[in-house]
Design an enzyme around this catalytic site. Structure first.
Site, PDB file in Angstrom:
ATOM      1  N   CYS A 127       0.815  -1.221   0.000  1.00 35.49           N
ATOM      2  CA  CYS A 127       0.000   0.000   0.000  1.00 35.49           C
ATOM      3  C   CYS A 127       0.847   1.270   0.000  1.00 35.49           C
ATOM      4  O   CYS A 127       0.456   2.288  -0.582  1.00 35.49           O
ATOM      5  CB  CYS A 127      -0.959   0.001   1.182  1.00 35.49           C
ATOM      6  SG  CYS A 127      -0.182  -0.241   2.786  1.00 35.49           S
ATOM      7  N   GLY A 158      -2.484   0.543   8.846  1.00 38.76           N
ATOM      8  CA  GLY A 158      -1.583  -0.315   8.107  1.00 38.76           C
ATOM      9  C   GLY A 158      -1.210  -1.570   8.878  1.00 38.76           C
ATOM     10  O   GLY A 158      -0.766  -2.562   8.292  1.00 38.76           O
ATOM     11  N   HIS A 251      -1.795   6.834   4.082  1.00 37.62           N
ATOM     12  CA  HIS A 251      -0.334   6.853   4.118  1.00 37.62           C
ATOM     13  C   HIS A 251       0.168   8.037   3.291  1.00 37.62           C
ATOM     14  O   HIS A 251      -0.251   8.234   2.141  1.00 37.62           O
ATOM     15  CB  HIS A 251       0.241   5.569   3.514  1.00 37.62           C
ATOM     16  CG  HIS A 251       0.069   4.354   4.366  1.00 37.62           C
ATOM     17  ND1 HIS A 251      -0.516   4.381   5.619  1.00 37.62           N
ATOM     18  CD2 HIS A 251       0.423   3.050   4.150  1.00 37.62           C
ATOM     19  CE1 HIS A 251      -0.517   3.152   6.126  1.00 37.62           C
ATOM     20  NE2 HIS A 251       0.050   2.338   5.260  1.00 37.62           N
TER      21      HIS A 251
END
Length: 341
Positions: A127, A158, A251
């Protein structure tokens, strides 16, 4: 078209179901699959309830596409079994990403690799890497990428639900004793849990994954390896520092990229504004730039703070953000499945 979503009750799996529904994915029969403890649970899909079935022998009979979001060891065991029953597997774990015979696909970058995968398995990338791959691919096509130095700012999600729960609990503990926070003694009231090696609330942790012999973490190595594979630049230098930050979703990545020819901020901005999967937010004077909250629940990779490097006419610096659960995982796998159809 029969679609199985394996790991459907997890954080990413549930987002996959939402995205399949939102995008009018042509599915006649959707089958949510999970471990035995979730069997019988009802999940909502397109105004109807669908019942979770167990991951066991025979579950993939008649399945056309199986989308996996499960731990690596589960994918290693069950993805080949799904293929043996006639399904094509799109896998979101790290189990198959490094396999030479398994294409690593980002639909905005290398969609042609989804055609006829040798092992019947297609991998979706890390990701964090996805946050930069889409804009970097567009810039590479125009200017010729030569090297990347990046630092990530990765959210608690995450690390899965355990990471989100741990951060939330620590934030509540800190809120009960604000004086300790102001006085700088929050470390005395916040204790590390199981998801992170240090308290994440009011903190950042510059380690994601185990540390290798060369000093880099597993996450940092994966980001470099997968960037090279997706961009088909096997010798591309990629240096990463991956940091966990106390945000819930999204992120962010700070990128320094060097190119074969000189590049200006205006040139880069023009390329990125035309790139599929990218949205440019770049007016810092007005407070307009990507943030995790802005990206949460949305599809694009957002790019801003685009600057020509002050010391190198061939280099560019920018900040990119994407929802790690959505574009960084669920959306990319669904987009790959759409390529198959």
């Amino acid at each position: 078209m029969k679609i199985a979503v394996v790991g459907a009750t997890g954080a990413v799996g549930s987002v996959m179901l939402d995205i399949i529904s939102e995008r009018d994915f042509p599915v006649d029969d959707l089958m949510p699959v999970a471990s035995a403890r979730s069997v019988g649970r009802l999940l909502r899909f397109r105004d109807a309830d669908v019942r979770v079935v167990e991951l066991k022998e025979g579950v993939f009979d008649g399945v056309d596409i199986a989308i996996f979001d499960v731990p690596d060891e589960v994918s290693l065991q069950w993805a080949p079994r799904a293929v043996s029953r006639g399904a094509i597997v799109v896998d979101n774990s790290a189990a198959w990403r490094a396999d030479r015979d398994v294409p690593l696909v980002v639909p905005e970058v290398n969609p042609e690799l989804a055609t006829d995968p040798p092992k019947g398995i297609i991998a979706s990338p890390n990701c964090t890497m996805l946050t930069i791959a889409v804009p970097l691919a567009a810039l590479h096509r125009e200017f010729g990428l030569q090297g990347v130095v990046m630092s990530s700012y990765q959210s608690a999600s995450g690390a899965g639900k355990a990471g989100v729960d741990e951060l939330w609990d620590q934030m509540q503990m800190a809120a009960k004793d604000p004086e300790a926070v102001v006085e700088g003694t929050a470390r005395d009231i916040l204790k590390p849990g199981k998801a992170f090696t240090h308290p994440l609330a009011l903190n950042v942790i510059p380690q994601i994954g185990s540390v290798r012999a060369n000093g880099y973490t597993g996450e940092e190595v994966k980001v470099g390896d997968e960037t090279r594979k997706v961009l088909r630049l096997p010798d591309l230098p990629v240096t990463a520092t991956c940091v966990r930050v106390p945000t819930m979703v999204g992120h962010g990545v700070s990128v320094h990229a060097r190119f074969e020819r000189p590049v200006s901020a205006d040139e880069a901005r023009a390329v990125l504004e035309e790139a599929s999967g990218v949205e440019v937010l770049d007016d810092p004077g007005a407070g307009i730039y990507p943030t995790p909250q802005l990206a949460a629940g949305r599809d694009p990779c957002y790019v801003g703070r685009i600057r020509a490097n002050l010391h190198d006419a061939h280099a560019l610096d920018f900040f990119s953000v994407a929802d790690n659960l959505r574009k960084g995982a669920a959306l990319n796998t669904v987009q790959i499945a759409e390529l198959l159809i």
